[in-house]
Design a protein around this motif. Structure first.
Motif, mmCIF file in Angstrom:
data_model
loop_
_atom_site.group_PDB
_atom_site.id
_atom_site.type_symbol
_atom_site.label_atom_id
_atom_site.label_comp_id
_atom_site.label_asym_id
_atom_site.label_seq_id
_atom_site.Cartn_x
_atom_site.Cartn_y
_atom_site.Cartn_z
ATOM 1 N N SER A 568 64.634 46.301 44.255
ATOM 2 C CA SER A 568 65.359 47.452 43.694
ATOM 3 C C SER A 568 65.453 47.358 42.169
ATOM 4 O O SER A 568 65.785 48.331 41.497
ATOM 5 C CB SER A 568 66.769 47.532 44.293
ATOM 6 O OG SER A 568 67.546 46.442 43.849
ATOM 7 N N GLU A 575 63.597 51.130 44.047
ATOM 8 C CA GLU A 575 65.048 51.254 44.055
ATOM 9 C C GLU A 575 65.466 52.393 44.974
ATOM 10 O O GLU A 575 66.395 52.264 45.783
ATOM 11 C CB GLU A 575 65.591 51.468 42.638
ATOM 12 C CG GLU A 575 67.118 51.451 42.652
ATOM 13 C CD GLU A 575 67.772 51.690 41.306
ATOM 14 O OE1 GLU A 575 67.062 51.700 40.280
ATOM 15 O OE2 GLU A 575 69.004 51.884 41.301
ATOM 16 N N LYS A 576 64.727 53.523 44.857
ATOM 17 C CA LYS A 576 65.044 54.684 45.710
ATOM 18 C C LYS A 576 64.914 54.330 47.177
ATOM 19 O O LYS A 576 65.730 54.734 48.009
ATOM 20 C CB LYS A 576 64.092 55.832 45.383
ATOM 21 C CG LYS A 576 64.587 56.673 44.221
ATOM 22 C CD LYS A 576 63.879 58.012 44.189
ATOM 23 C CE LYS A 576 64.440 58.843 43.053
ATOM 24 N NZ LYS A 576 63.364 59.492 42.278
ATOM 25 N N LYS A 579 67.753 52.099 48.243
ATOM 26 C CA LYS A 579 68.987 52.871 48.231
ATOM 27 C C LYS A 579 69.081 53.807 49.435
ATOM 28 O O LYS A 579 70.131 53.911 50.088
ATOM 29 C CB LYS A 579 69.046 53.680 46.931
ATOM 30 C CG LYS A 579 70.367 54.390 46.734
ATOM 31 C CD LYS A 579 70.459 55.014 45.358
ATOM 32 C CE LYS A 579 71.823 55.697 45.232
ATOM 33 N NZ LYS A 579 72.078 56.105 43.855
ATOM 34 N N SER A 580 67.924 54.446 49.757
ATOM 35 C CA SER A 580 68.000 55.395 50.869
ATOM 36 C C SER A 580 68.106 54.677 52.209
ATOM 37 O O SER A 580 68.769 55.155 53.132
ATOM 38 C CB SER A 580 66.824 56.372 50.839
ATOM 39 O OG SER A 580 65.631 55.677 51.041
ATOM 40 N N GLY A 583 71.662 53.719 52.445
ATOM 41 C CA GLY A 583 72.451 54.925 52.686
ATOM 42 C C GLY A 583 72.361 55.345 54.141
ATOM 43 O O GLY A 583 73.374 55.685 54.784
ATOM 44 N N TYR A 594 74.501 42.799 50.942
ATOM 45 C CA TYR A 594 73.362 42.351 50.130
ATOM 46 C C TYR A 594 73.448 40.849 49.926
ATOM 47 O O TYR A 594 74.494 40.325 49.541
ATOM 48 C CB TYR A 594 73.347 43.059 48.772
ATOM 49 C CG TYR A 594 72.890 44.496 48.871
ATOM 50 C CD1 TYR A 594 71.528 44.801 48.892
ATOM 51 C CD2 TYR A 594 73.811 45.542 48.945
ATOM 52 C CE1 TYR A 594 71.103 46.130 48.985
ATOM 53 C CE2 TYR A 594 73.395 46.860 49.040
ATOM 54 C CZ TYR A 594 72.037 47.148 49.061
ATOM 55 O OH TYR A 594 71.611 48.436 49.155
ATOM 56 N N ARG A 605 73.826 47.177 40.700
ATOM 57 C CA ARG A 605 72.860 47.974 41.446
ATOM 58 C C ARG A 605 73.283 48.088 42.913
ATOM 59 O O ARG A 605 73.250 49.160 43.501
ATOM 60 C CB ARG A 605 71.482 47.325 41.377
ATOM 61 C CG ARG A 605 70.500 48.105 40.508
ATOM 62 C CD ARG A 605 69.159 47.404 40.465
ATOM 63 N NE ARG A 605 69.291 46.048 39.927
ATOM 64 C CZ ARG A 605 68.991 44.939 40.582
ATOM 65 N NH1 ARG A 605 68.499 44.992 41.792
ATOM 66 N NH2 ARG A 605 69.177 43.764 40.043
ATOM 67 N N CYS A 606 73.653 46.961 43.489
ATOM 68 C CA CYS A 606 73.941 46.957 44.924
ATOM 69 C C CYS A 606 75.208 47.761 45.252
ATOM 70 O O CYS A 606 75.257 48.432 46.290
ATOM 71 C CB CYS A 606 74.032 45.538 45.444
ATOM 72 S SG CYS A 606 72.429 44.722 45.399
ATOM 73 N N ASN A 608 76.026 50.296 43.861
ATOM 74 C CA ASN A 608 75.506 51.665 43.819
ATOM 75 C C ASN A 608 74.643 52.049 45.005
ATOM 76 O O ASN A 608 74.227 53.194 45.128
ATOM 77 C CB ASN A 608 74.635 51.806 42.566
ATOM 78 C CG ASN A 608 75.244 52.805 41.622
ATOM 79 O OD1 ASN A 608 75.760 53.827 42.083
ATOM 80 N ND2 ASN A 608 75.186 52.508 40.337
ATOM 81 N N MET A 609 74.312 51.049 45.822
ATOM 82 C CA MET A 609 73.411 51.323 46.951
ATOM 83 C C MET A 609 74.143 51.038 48.253
ATOM 84 O O MET A 609 73.688 50.275 49.091
ATOM 85 C CB MET A 609 72.140 50.454 46.859
ATOM 86 C CG MET A 609 71.315 50.684 45.589
ATOM 87 S SD MET A 609 69.683 49.872 45.647
ATOM 88 C CE MET A 609 70.140 48.160 45.668
ATOM 89 N N SER A 610 75.285 51.697 48.429
ATOM 90 C CA SER A 610 76.047 51.653 49.683
ATOM 91 C C SER A 610 76.452 50.266 50.145
ATOM 92 O O SER A 610 76.537 50.012 51.357
ATOM 93 C CB SER A 610 75.274 52.329 50.824
ATOM 94 O OG SER A 610 74.693 53.516 50.405
#
Ligand code: C2E
Ligand code: CA
Ligand code: CA
Length: 640
Positions: A568, A575-576, A579-580, A583, A594, A605-606, A608-610
Motif C-alpha cells: 500500500s 494502495e487502492k 484499501k478496497s 473496506g 494490519y 495509512r492503515c 485510513n484503510m479500515s
C-alpha cells in the motif's frame, strides 16, 4: 603293478571348474551393485581361497606326477598348504554365519574359539605328522602309505560345528535364506559322497564352492532397479558405512523433484532414461540411489574422479538443457563426503534439511556451515521429540512470548498475539522459523500449541485476577492440527481447566490451498465458534486467497500481512487495492488487523484503510508474556 597308485583317478576338471566359476562370480560382483558389508568382504575372501585351493590341488598333483627320484617333499608341502587353505574356507564360513546371525559376544566368542582350535589342531597335526612320517606318506614308487587321515577328522569337526550353528540359531536369519544354505550344503555332501565312491578327489574343492554360490545368490546378488539402474536407501547406507570404514571419500549429487515426491508417483520414462544417462556419463563408478519417488542421489568415489570440479560446470550446463526440455521443478545439491555425516550415516536427512531452506529450481553446493546447521537441526528435533513425549503443559523449554495489539476503537492495548519460542539447554533461544517446520513435519506441533495455549490461559487468568482489561489473546494453530479428531476437545479442556471464559482466547489459522483442508477447516472453525472462541484468518495476502471460500468461513478478524502494508506504500494502484479489500471485509462485518506496522507512515495509512487493530514493531517487539501487564490497562473500577 597291483598296488594302488596315489589318486590315479585325479583329473584337474573339478579344480578348473572351481576357478572358472570363481572368475564368473568376480565378474558379476564387479559389474553389479553389491551392498558393501563386512560379510561381502568375507565372501570375496572365500572366493579368493577357493581359487587358491584349486591351484594347490592341481599343483600338488602335477608335482606328484613329475617326481622320478622318489623325493616327494614338494608334494607334501603343497598338500599341507592345500589343506590349510581348505580349512581357512571353513573357518571363514563360520565367521560369515556368525556375522549373518548377529550373534552376541558371549555366544560368538566360544564358537570362534572352538573353530580356531579345530583349525590350529588340524594344521599343526598335518604338518607334524607329515614331517614325522606318521601321516600321509608316499613310497619311492609313488604308492600311498596312509597314516592318520587328519583331514577327515578336521572336516567332520567343522561340519559338526557349522551344523550346530545353523540349527541352534536358525531363527536369526530369514527362513528361506537358511533353507538356501541347507540346500547347497546338502548338494556338497552328495558330491563328496559320490566322488568317494569313485575313488576320486577331483571335486573336493567344488564341494566348498556350492555354499559360496549360495551366499552369492541369496545375499550378495544385485539390487538394481531394472528401470532406472538405481538402488535403494538401505544400499546407500551400506555403501556409506563401507566408505567410511575404508576412509574413502566420495562425491554426491542429489536431485529432488518435489512434484513427483509422493506415494504412487512415477517419473516419466524419458526422464528416467535421462537420469540413467546422467548417472553414468559424468562420473566413473557412480551408483545411483533411489531415495523416494522424486529423489535420487548419485554417489561416486572421489579418487576415481579427480577432475570432478571441471566436470561440474559441464554437468550443470547439461542439466539446464534437460531442464528446458522437461520443465519440472527441481532442487539439486552437490557435495563431497563429510566425515561427521558419514559416521552418522545420515546423508538423506542431511540433504532433506538443506532442501528445506532451498528455493525451487536452484543448485546448492554443500559447505561446512550446513553441517553445523544440520547438527542444530538434529538437536532441535531431539528436544522436540522429548517435549512431545513428556507432554508436560508447563514444559519450561517452550516459552510463550507475545506481541501486544493496538485496538483503535478502544485506543488501548487489550489484545495480543501469543508467539512461541524455544529455550534449549545447549543452544539457547530458538525462533519459530527454525522449529515450527520441523515440529509440523514430525507431528509434534499440536503439543506445542497446547503448551502455548496453557501458558497463555495462565497469563490471562493472572491479568484478569489483577484487574486488567483483557479483551483476548490469540494463539497460532497449524492447519495440520485440525486434522486431529481431538483438536477441539483438547483446546476446550485446557481453557476450561484454567477457568477463563472461552471468548478470551482466539485462534489464528492460515489459509490453506488444499481442498480437503478446506472442509476440515470449516468444520473445526464452526466447532470452535460454537464454543465462543474467536477466529482470525492469519497472513491474508501471502497466498492465493480464494475470496469465495474465505467468506464461507466464520472468521472474526482478518489479519492483513505485512506485505500488504508494504504494497500500500509502493504505488497508488496497490494502495487502492488494499484499501478496497479492507473496506469490503469491514463492510461484511469482519475486523481488519494490519500486521507489521513499523513506523508512523504505516500506521497512518492503515488507519485510513479500515483498520480495527494494529500490530507491529512500532508498538512493541514480541515480549515474554508475563510482561504484558506493561501494555494492558488496569480497570479503575475493579481496583481494590
Ligand atoms: P505470524 O503468525 O505471522 O507472526 C507474526 C510474526 O511477525 C512474528 O514473528 C513477529 O515477531 C513478526 N512481526 C511482528 N511485528 C513485526 C513488524 O513490525 N515487522 C516485521 N517485519 N515483523 C514483525 P515470529 O514470532 O518470528 O513468528 C514467525 C511465525 O512463526 C509466525 O508468523 C507464525 O506463523 C509462526 N508461529 C509463531 N508462534 C507460533 C505458535 O505458537 N504456533 C504456530 N503454529 N506457529 C507459530
Ligand atoms: Ca499469527
Ligand atoms: Ca501473520
Amino acid at each position: 603293478m597291483g598296488q594302488q597308485l596315489y589318486f590315479d583317478n585325479y583329473s584337474p576338471v573339478g579344480d578348473i571348474i572351481v576357478i572358472a566359476i570363481s572368475m564368473v562370480m568376480i565378474i558379476l560382483v564387479a559389474t553389479s551393485y553389491v551392498n558393501k558389508t563386512k560379510n561381502f568382504n568375507l565372501f570375496l575372501n572365500m572366493i579368493f581361497y577357493l581359487v587358491a585351493a584349486s591351484m594347490c590341488d592341481m599343483i600338488h598333483h602335477v608335482l606328484y606326477t613329475n617326481v622320478d627320484d622318489g623325493n616327494y617333499t614338494a608334494v607334501y608341502v603343497v598338500r599341507v598348504i592345500y589343506h590349510a587353505v581348505l580349512f581357512s574356507i571353513l573357518l571363514l564360513f563360520i565367521v560369515y554365519i556368525v556375522e549373518l546371525q548377529h550373534l552376541e559376544t558371549h555366544r560368538k566368542v566360544p564358537i570362534m574359539i572352538i573353530a580356531s582350535l579345530i583349525y590350529l589342531t588340524v594344521i599343526i597335526t598335518d604338518i607334524v605328522t607329515t614331517v614325522m612320517g606318521t601321516g600321509f606318506r608316499l613310497n619311492k614308487n609313488g604308492t600311498s602309505v596312509s597314516g592318520i587321515n587328519i583331514f577327515m577328522f578336521g572336516y567332520i569337526a567343522f561340519v559338526v560345528e557349522i551344523s550346530y550353528l545353523m540349527i541352534a540359531y536358525r531363527d536369526r536369519i530369514y527362513k528361506k535364506i537358511m533353507n538356501g544354505f541347507y540346500g547347497t550344503m546338502f548338494v556338497s555332501f552328495l558330491v563328496l559322497f559320490a566322488q568317494g565312491r569313485h575313488g576320486q578327489s577331483s571335486f573336493t574343492v567344488a564341494t566348498f564352492l556350492f555354499p559360496v554360490i549360495g551366499m552369492f545368490y541369496l545375499i550378495h546378488s544385485t539390487s538394481y532397479d531394472i528401470e532406472s539402474g538405481a538402488v535403494n536407501v538401505m544400499a546407500m547406507q551400506d555403501l556409506i558405512k563401507y566408505n567410511y570404514n575404508k576412509k574413502k571419500d566420495f562425491l554426491f549429487m542429489s536431485l529432488y523433484l518435489p512434484d513427483y515426491d509422493a506415494e504412487g508417483k512415477v517419473l516419466p520414462a524419458a526422464l528416467q532414461s535421462t537420469i540413467r544417462r546422467f548417472a553414468s556419463e559424468f562420473f566413473k563408478m557412480a551408483v545411483l540411489f533411489q531415495i523416494s519417488n522424486g529423489h535420487v542421489i548419485l554417489v561416486a568415489p572421489k579418487n576415481l574422479n579427480p577432475d570432478h570440479e571441471n566436470r561440474l560446470n559441464k554437468i550443470l550446463n547439461q542439466f539446464h538443457i534437460e531442464y528446458d526440455k522437461f520443465q519440472m521443478d527441481y532442487k539439486v545439491i552437490i557435495g563431497e563426503s563429510i566425515e561427521e555425516i558419514s559416521r552418522k550415516n545420515e546423508y538423506v536427512s542431511f540433504i532433506s534439511n538443506i532442501h528445506r531452506k532451498m528455493e525451487l529450481n536452484s543448485v546448492y553446493i554443500v559447505g561446512i556451515d550446513d553441517v553445523d546447521e544440520f547438527n542444530k537441526y538434529e538437536y532441535i528435533l531431539e528436544e522436540l521429540t522429548d517435549i512431545y513425549k513428556k507432554h508436560d503443559l508447563n514444559d519450561t523449554r517452550v516459552l510463550a512470548y507475545c506481541q501486544p495489539v493496538f485496538n483503535i476503537e478502544t485506543g488501548r492495548y487489550d489484545t495480543a498475539e501469543a508467539l512461541m519460542r524455544l529455550k534449549l539447554p545447549d543452544i539457547g533461544m530458538v525462533f519459530p522459523d527454525q522449529f515450527i517446520p520441523i515440529a509440523e513435519e514430525h507431528g509434534f506441533i499440536h503439543v506445542l500449541t497446547e503448551i502455548i495455549l496453557k501458558k497463555t490461559c495462565d497469563e490471562i487468568k493472572y491479568l484478569m485476577d489483577e484487574g486488567y482489561d483483557v479483551n483476548r489473546i490469540s494463539v497460532n494453530v497449524s492447519v495440520m492440527e485440525l486434522r486431529d479428531e481431538e483438536f477441539t476437545s483438547d483446546i476446550d479442556k485446557i481453557i476450561e481447566e484454567s477457568s477463563i471464559p472461552n471468548e478470551k482466547i482466539a485462534v489464528e489459522i492460515t489459509e490453506s490451498r488444499n481442498d480437503s483442508d478446506f472442509l476440515l477447516m470449516k468444520n473445526k472453525i464452526e466447532e470452535l465458534k460454537d464454543r465462543g472462541i474467536k477466529l482470525y484468518l492469519d497472513d491474508f495476502g501471502t497466498g492465493y486467497s480464494n475470496m469465495e471460500r474465505i467468506m464461507e468461513l466464520p472468521f472474526d478478524i482478518i489479519k492483513f500481512d505485512r506485505s500488504l502494508v508494504l504494497a500500500s506504500d509502493s504505488d497508488e494502484r496497490s494502495e487502492k487495492m488494499v484499501k478496497s479489500l479492507a473496506g469490503m471485509f469491514s463492510e461484511l462485518n469482519y475486523s481488519v488487523l494490519y500486521e507489521g506496522i513499523e513506523n508512523d507512515g504505516d500506521e497512518k495509512r492503515c488507519i485510513n484503510m479500515s483498520a480495527s487493530y494494529l500490530q507491529g514493531y512500532k508498538y512493541s517487539r514480541p515480549i515474554p508474556i508475563i510482561e504484558l501487564n506493561k501494555f494492558f490497562t488496569k480497570l479503575p473500577d475493579v481496583q481494590k
